[in-house]
Write a protein that holds these residues in place. Structure first.
Motif, PDB file in Angstrom:
ATOM      1  N   GLU A 260       0.949  -1.322  -0.055  1.00 25.25           N
ATOM      2  CA  GLU A 260       0.062  -0.045   0.162  1.00 25.25           C
ATOM      3  C   GLU A 260       1.054   1.141  -0.025  1.00 25.25           C
ATOM      4  O   GLU A 260       0.293   2.251  -0.102  1.00 25.25           O
ATOM      5  CB  GLU A 260      -1.099   0.082   1.165  1.00 25.25           C
ATOM      6  N   THR A 262       2.476   4.560  -0.782  1.00 27.09           N
ATOM      7  CA  THR A 262       2.745   5.444  -1.830  1.00 27.09           C
ATOM      8  C   THR A 262       3.624   6.544  -1.672  1.00 27.09           C
ATOM      9  O   THR A 262       4.133   6.737  -0.489  1.00 27.09           O
ATOM     10  CB  THR A 262       1.222   6.193  -2.138  1.00 27.09           C
ATOM     11  N   ALA A 298       4.541  -2.254  -4.540  1.00 29.36           N
ATOM     12  CA  ALA A 298       3.981  -0.928  -4.213  1.00 29.36           C
ATOM     13  C   ALA A 298       3.993  -0.136  -5.416  1.00 29.36           C
ATOM     14  O   ALA A 298       4.958  -0.387  -6.388  1.00 29.36           O
ATOM     15  CB  ALA A 298       4.547  -0.485  -3.069  1.00 29.36           C
TER      16      ALA A 298
END
Length: 451
Positions: A260, A262, A298
């Protein structure tokens, strides 16, 4: 230019209280004057005004609890606000502490304006100068910080059945506080190894509730991440009656982020509704471990991640950007751990690999280590071990299916045996049939081979 601005600001910064000597208690002593807080009086006026606006008539002890400031500091601020006709004494009892304050009409207007600009209502923040000083003093790389030793690591991994060479490299990386790359197939124990290393971090750290930079408040403390000391650690820590309550004494944090991740998580995030900033991952992990798991999955590529943190790891300084483009230098003090199921040479070039301090390859266990691990996991799961069932697992399940002997498999199989037994309201038993049922439920496409 940024460094020159920060150096000038540091030269003009208020004198901070002397730091305590004991590394077990990194929290600074309590500030007794506004100057010693390192904060502008205008910011303290804003925090006091907002607190009274929401609480109404407010006793002095309630303000100390909300803002984590000493009675002396708050009296200094409140006396100023009385002169400025922002607050007034609503009630006074028999003692100096038995006082209640309320806002004047002008004070209410000012407080409403403060609240519209920034809705932060927590403990008073600490200054950037104070934050830098504490981070440097409690750094895992500081000379006086306790370091993990080989005996500690070997004892912690005694039941993991890992090769001694793997334990030695991982332990040396933790001892030095240097970056570590863990790579190997999914299920080989990378995340488990990293988390166990995180729990071996030595000493305690002071974490501020918030930091203020150029009148902008950055929330740092996260109760789900910054855990209270264990009872043993609390007893060993030096007890002080007058520490700065704007800091919290915590275990060294272990922050894990996976697919996840970012790029926004690595920058200051401005909350336009609340009018304040949320700290990025590396700031919340300061003093502890930052684990980037599932590297390569990711949206942030491994190359981009190392480009972001390469110079930071070398220099210990992270550059973050406030609204309007103003850049500020903050100390970077987290052990960086990277974990991936991909081959490292498919993620990093040679230069990037050289920047990573230590590398550990995790793979299938030997049959001897796998058998030992399975016995240990049976003991943990409180399931009676059966050697013949383990032989069946190796010869009739693993071998025909070509499944490697990964560290996660025994735990996963035994957990499923317990699940099925619980579902049937039975005692978990290690049998060929219960093992086959667990195997089929764990690995897709295996039912035909067991028909």
């Amino acid at each position: 230019m940024v460094e020159l601005e920060l150096a000038a600001a540091a030269a003009l910064a208020p004198t901070l209280p002397a730091a305590p000597d004991a590394p077990s208690c990194p929290i600074p002593p309590q500030a007794k004057t506004v100057r010693e807080t390192g904060l502008e009086q205008s910011l303290l006026v804003e925090l006091v005004a907002k607190s009274i606006l929401l609480a109404g008539r407010t006793p002095l002890p309630l303000l100390t609890g909300k803002l984590r400031l000493s009675i002396n500091v708050l009296r200094e601020v409140l006396d100023f606000m009385i002169v400025e006709q922002l607050v007034e004494v609503a009630w006074r009892g028999d003692t100096d502490l038995d006082v209640q304050y309320q806002l004047t009409g002008n004070g209410k207007l000012r407080a409403q304006g403060f609240l519209e600009r920034c809705r932060y209502l927590g403990p008073a923040p600490v200054s950037l100068a104070s934050y830098r000083e504490v981070v440097q003093r409690q750094s895992c790389r500081a000379a006086r910080t306790p370091r993990v030793q080989a005996a500690d690591v070997q004892a912690a991994f005694a039941d993991d059945c890992l090769a001694p060479a793997i334990i030695a490299v991982a332990g040396a990386a933790l001892h030095a506080g240097r970056s570590l790359l863990l790579y190997g197939p999914s299920g080989s124990g990378k995340t488990t190894l990293a988390r166990k290393l995180g729990r071996l971090q030595q000493g305690l750290v002071a974490v501020p509730y918030a930091i203020v930079i150029d009148q902008q408040i950055i929330e740092v403390h996260d109760p789900l991440l910054h855990l209270a000391p264990s009872p043993l650690q609390a007893r060993q820590a030096e007890e002080r009656r007058s520490v700065d309550a704007r800091w919290v004494l915590c275990q060294r944090p272990v922050l894990r982020v996976g697919a996840e991740l970012t790029s926004a998580m690595l920058d200051l995030r401005h909350d336009s509704t609340g009018g304040l900033y949320q700290a990025p991952l590396q700031l919340r992990a300061s003093g502890g471990m930052l684990l980037f798991d599932d590297l390569g999955r990711a949206s942030v590529t491994p190359d981009a991640l190392l480009a972001r943190f390469g110079a930071v790891m070398d220099g210990g300084i992270d550059v973050l950007t406030l609204a309007g483009g103003h850049k500020v230098n903050l100390p970077f003090d987290a052990m960086l751990v990277l974990a991936t199921s991909a081959a490292p040479d498919t993620l990093f070039d040679g230069a990037a690999m050289r920047r990573i301090g230590y590398k550990v390859a995790l793979g299938p266990l030997s049959e001897e280590r796998y058998r030992k691990l399975f016995r240990l996991q049976c003991r943990v799961a409180r399931i009676v071990f059966d050697e013949q069932v383990l032989d069946y697992l190796l010869t009739r399940l693993h071998a025909p299916a070509g499944r490697p002997l990964l560290a996660s498999t025994p735990r996963e199989l035994l957990a499923r045996i317990a699940d099925f037994a619980g579902y049937a309201d039975e005692t978990p038993r290690l049998t060929v049939s219960s093992l086959e049922q667990a195997w089929i439920s764990l690995f897709a496409g295996c039912a035909a081979s067991l028909a």
